[in-house]
Design an enzyme around this catalytic site. Structure first.
Site, PDB file in Angstrom:
ATOM      1  N   ASP A 136      53.918  56.290 -32.686  1.00  0.00           N
ATOM      2  CA  ASP A 136      53.621  54.864 -32.263  1.00  0.00           C
ATOM      3  C   ASP A 136      52.157  55.205 -32.911  1.00  0.00           C
ATOM      4  O   ASP A 136      51.218  56.007 -33.328  1.00  0.00           O
ATOM      5  CB  ASP A 136      53.134  55.340 -30.942  1.00  0.00           C
ATOM      6  CG  ASP A 136      52.749  54.096 -29.835  1.00  0.00           C
ATOM      7  OD1 ASP A 136      54.434  53.627 -28.758  1.00  0.00           O
ATOM      8  OD2 ASP A 136      52.427  53.733 -29.964  1.00  0.00           O
ATOM      9  N   LEU A 138      49.278  54.859 -30.851  1.00  0.00           N
ATOM     10  CA  LEU A 138      48.224  54.845 -29.499  1.00  0.00           C
ATOM     11  C   LEU A 138      48.378  56.275 -29.510  1.00  0.00           C
ATOM     12  O   LEU A 138      49.734  57.182 -29.208  1.00  0.00           O
ATOM     13  CB  LEU A 138      48.741  54.122 -28.079  1.00  0.00           C
ATOM     14  CG  LEU A 138      49.072  52.727 -28.185  1.00  0.00           C
ATOM     15  CD1 LEU A 138      49.261  51.807 -26.858  1.00  0.00           C
ATOM     16  CD2 LEU A 138      47.427  52.239 -27.692  1.00  0.00           C
ATOM     17  N   ASP A 140      46.770  58.895 -28.309  1.00  0.00           N
ATOM     18  CA  ASP A 140      46.387  59.099 -26.922  1.00  0.00           C
ATOM     19  C   ASP A 140      47.727  59.621 -25.690  1.00  0.00           C
ATOM     20  O   ASP A 140      48.388  60.540 -24.979  1.00  0.00           O
ATOM     21  CB  ASP A 140      45.694  58.850 -25.933  1.00  0.00           C
ATOM     22  CG  ASP A 140      44.009  59.602 -26.700  1.00  0.00           C
ATOM     23  OD1 ASP A 140      43.927  60.173 -27.491  1.00  0.00           O
ATOM     24  OD2 ASP A 140      43.110  59.110 -25.918  1.00  0.00           O
ATOM     25  N   ARG A 190      63.798  36.020 -24.296  1.00  0.00           N
ATOM     26  CA  ARG A 190      63.960  37.066 -25.512  1.00  0.00           C
ATOM     27  C   ARG A 190      62.988  36.356 -26.834  1.00  0.00           C
ATOM     28  O   ARG A 190      63.037  37.137 -28.028  1.00  0.00           O
ATOM     29  CB  ARG A 190      65.209  38.069 -25.581  1.00  0.00           C
ATOM     30  CG  ARG A 190      65.881  38.434 -24.591  1.00  0.00           C
ATOM     31  CD  ARG A 190      66.792  39.316 -24.822  1.00  0.00           C
ATOM     32  NE  ARG A 190      67.108  41.127 -23.549  1.00  0.00           N
ATOM     33  CZ  ARG A 190      67.450  40.128 -22.241  1.00  0.00           C
ATOM     34  NH1 ARG A 190      68.651  38.808 -22.137  1.00  0.00           N
ATOM     35  NH2 ARG A 190      67.768  41.045 -21.626  1.00  0.00           N
ATOM     36  N   ASP A 250      74.523  44.648 -21.221  1.00  0.00           N
ATOM     37  CA  ASP A 250      75.674  43.784 -20.828  1.00  0.00           C
ATOM     38  C   ASP A 250      76.566  43.893 -20.421  1.00  0.00           C
ATOM     39  O   ASP A 250      77.477  43.785 -19.682  1.00  0.00           O
ATOM     40  CB  ASP A 250      75.264  42.310 -21.569  1.00  0.00           C
ATOM     41  CG  ASP A 250      73.938  41.757 -22.128  1.00  0.00           C
ATOM     42  OD1 ASP A 250      73.312  40.880 -21.803  1.00  0.00           O
ATOM     43  OD2 ASP A 250      73.601  42.362 -23.025  1.00  0.00           O
ATOM     44  N   ARG A 253      76.950  45.997 -16.905  1.00  0.00           N
ATOM     45  CA  ARG A 253      76.551  45.229 -16.104  1.00  0.00           C
ATOM     46  C   ARG A 253      77.947  44.324 -16.178  1.00  0.00           C
ATOM     47  O   ARG A 253      77.655  44.563 -14.506  1.00  0.00           O
ATOM     48  CB  ARG A 253      75.539  44.591 -16.253  1.00  0.00           C
ATOM     49  CG  ARG A 253      73.851  45.475 -16.300  1.00  0.00           C
ATOM     50  CD  ARG A 253      72.466  44.429 -17.356  1.00  0.00           C
ATOM     51  NE  ARG A 253      71.629  45.168 -17.268  1.00  0.00           N
ATOM     52  CZ  ARG A 253      70.705  44.605 -18.514  1.00  0.00           C
ATOM     53  NH1 ARG A 253      70.441  44.336 -18.163  1.00  0.00           N
ATOM     54  NH2 ARG A 253      69.655  45.521 -17.735  1.00  0.00           N
ATOM     55  N   HIS A 277      72.131  38.496 -27.254  1.00  0.00           N
ATOM     56  CA  HIS A 277      71.868  39.684 -25.889  1.00  0.00           C
ATOM     57  C   HIS A 277      71.052  38.848 -25.382  1.00  0.00           C
ATOM     58  O   HIS A 277      69.568  38.428 -25.340  1.00  0.00           O
ATOM     59  CB  HIS A 277      71.432  41.143 -26.473  1.00  0.00           C
ATOM     60  CG  HIS A 277      70.493  41.552 -25.201  1.00  0.00           C
ATOM     61  ND1 HIS A 277      70.974  41.616 -24.277  1.00  0.00           N
ATOM     62  CD2 HIS A 277      69.005  41.902 -25.472  1.00  0.00           C
ATOM     63  CE1 HIS A 277      70.357  43.005 -23.555  1.00  0.00           C
ATOM     64  NE2 HIS A 277      69.393  42.592 -24.379  1.00  0.00           N
TER      65      HIS A 277
END
Length: 417
Positions: A136, A138, A140, A190, A250, A253, A277
């Site tokens: 990543d 970031l 920290d 999306r 999906d 679900r 999707h």
């Protein structure tokens, strides 16, 4: 004496077979059958018992097939027109070596946000990995997540966990999972995420492939179909080694909703949602079944018929579900984490399970151009081993092609062009 014992054994075997057939519903009057057998003085040929049972099972299968055919006829499906010549077909351009189970596995997760860490946690809990690398920008946040996972070492199988902002830490990964990207906002589709993520992927994908040229790319960031295509173009990998998480979640679900409705385990609900999707996904009602009973045109205890119109309410609930989770908690994480872990398990352990994931769809179901969308794909250690040749209806094929056109239109407008 010995002859009497043999005869008794045969009588007992025959009686047991007749009562089994009665239980299955194929012999309505077992007493009549027994009288007939005794009158014949048991002049039976060897294998008679097995032939009764085989006949009974054959009748049951014929009845089941006839019931399925009647339901398909009622739904307007011509089975003969849609019968495939093979179960699976390879994606053109695939490079598939001999299957092999990986006894040591390294997976890299790019992006240590809520989705990335849910993927990492579910894979670790399932004991799928020998080494996990986190990447990543970031620093920290990255080091904090690393320490948090390392502190759980006593509760997990032995796993090496490393993290860095440099992609060198991902070297020799079997699978690289990309979850990095702009967070989806409430009410944002999306597709609207596309332009904000394409530039990011231009930095991520080449670095991953440079350090792990034999890796499989598993894209989770949304819009997943577009970004899977972007990753394929940027990586130069064969199409069988670039996969999007697609409609795997999906479909889960949908199965969950139907399991609650019919009061059965979701494991006994079989069916797929394919295509994009998102809002233009395509439920395959023609092949949906609960405990192998076709749902289309089925009547429940209350006399409600499940036709395409009533089943569409379940599809609408699936489409809205992600937006509802985002509205309530701000993001989705755990369900997609478990979905990704199931895909990773199939890949690393060469299980050849079928998942509805985003793949290169050119040459399948009437699609004749490059676009990634979800199709039922057989997954193994080489990535996508083949695409299932499902007998879908003309309406389902048309909806799938419309979904492909929408995605292709977005690609033509994207920064990839």
């Amino acid at each position: 004496m010995r002859g009497s014992i043999v005869s008794l054994r045969r009588v007992f075997s025959i009686m047991l077979t007749i009562w089994m057939s009665c239980f299955l519903g194929h012999i309505r009057k077992p007493s009549s059958c027994l009288r007939l057998l005794f009158r014949s003085q048991l002049h039976l040929r060897p294998g008679f018992t097995l032939s009764i049972l085989n006949s009974s099972m054959s009748n049951r299968q014929d009845e089941g097939l006839s019931a399925f055919a009647r339901r398909m006829h009622a739904s307007g499906t011509n089975l003969e027109q849609h019968t495939p010549n093979s179960i699976f077909s390879r994606i053109p351009g695939s490079e598939i070596p001999q299957h092999k189970i990986k006894h040591s596995a390294k997976v890299t997760v790019v992006g240590v946000g809520n989705v990335g860490m849910a993927c990492a946690q579910t894979m670790l809990s399932a004991g799928l990995l020998n080494e996990l690398a986190l990447v990543d920008v970031l620093e920290d946040r990255l080091q904090g997540e690393l320490l948090d996972l390392q502190h759980s070492a006593a509760f997990l199988p032995r796993v090496k966990i490393v993290a860095d902002t440099d992609y060198g830490v991902s070297a020799d990964s079997d699978i690289c999972i990309v979850t990095a990207g702009a967070r989806q906002r409430e009410g944002e589709s999306r597709i609207d995420l596309l332009d904000r993520n394409v530039n990011l992927f231009k930095k991520i994908i080449p670095e991953l492939v440079r350090h792990s040229p034999d890796t499989i790319l598993l894209i989770v960031s949304n819009p997943v179909d577009i970004l899977a295509y972007v990753s394929w173009k940027l990586s130069g990998l064969p199409p069988n080694r670039v996969i999007g998480s697609g409609t795997n979640l999906d479909s889960s679900r949908l199965r969950s909703l139907l399991a609650d409705k019919f009061e059965v385990s979701a494991l006994n609900v079989h069916g797929y949602i394919i295509g994009e999707h998102g809002d233009n996904s395509v439920p395959l009602w023609s092949s949906l079944s609960v405990a192998n009973v076709p749902v289309l045109n089925f009547h429940d205890k209350k006399g409600v018929q499940y036709n395409k119109e009533t089943l569409e309410e379940f599809h609408k609930a699936v489409v809205k579900s992600a937006y509802e989770v985002i509205r309530l908690k701000g993001y989705t994480s755990w369900a997609i984490g478990f979905s990704v872990a199931s895909i990773v398990k199939s890949l690393l352990r060469d299980q050849m399970h079928v998942h509805p994931v985003s793949v290169l769809a050119n040459s399948f179901y009437g699609i004749d151009y490059d676009v990634f969308l979800s199709l039922p794909a057989q997954l193994g250690s080489a990535g996508v081993l083949g695409i299932a040749n499902l007998p879908i209806t003309e309406d389902e094929a048309q909806r799938l092609q419309n979904s492909a056109k929408i995605l292709r239109g977005m690609l033509d407008k994207s920064k990839m062009q």
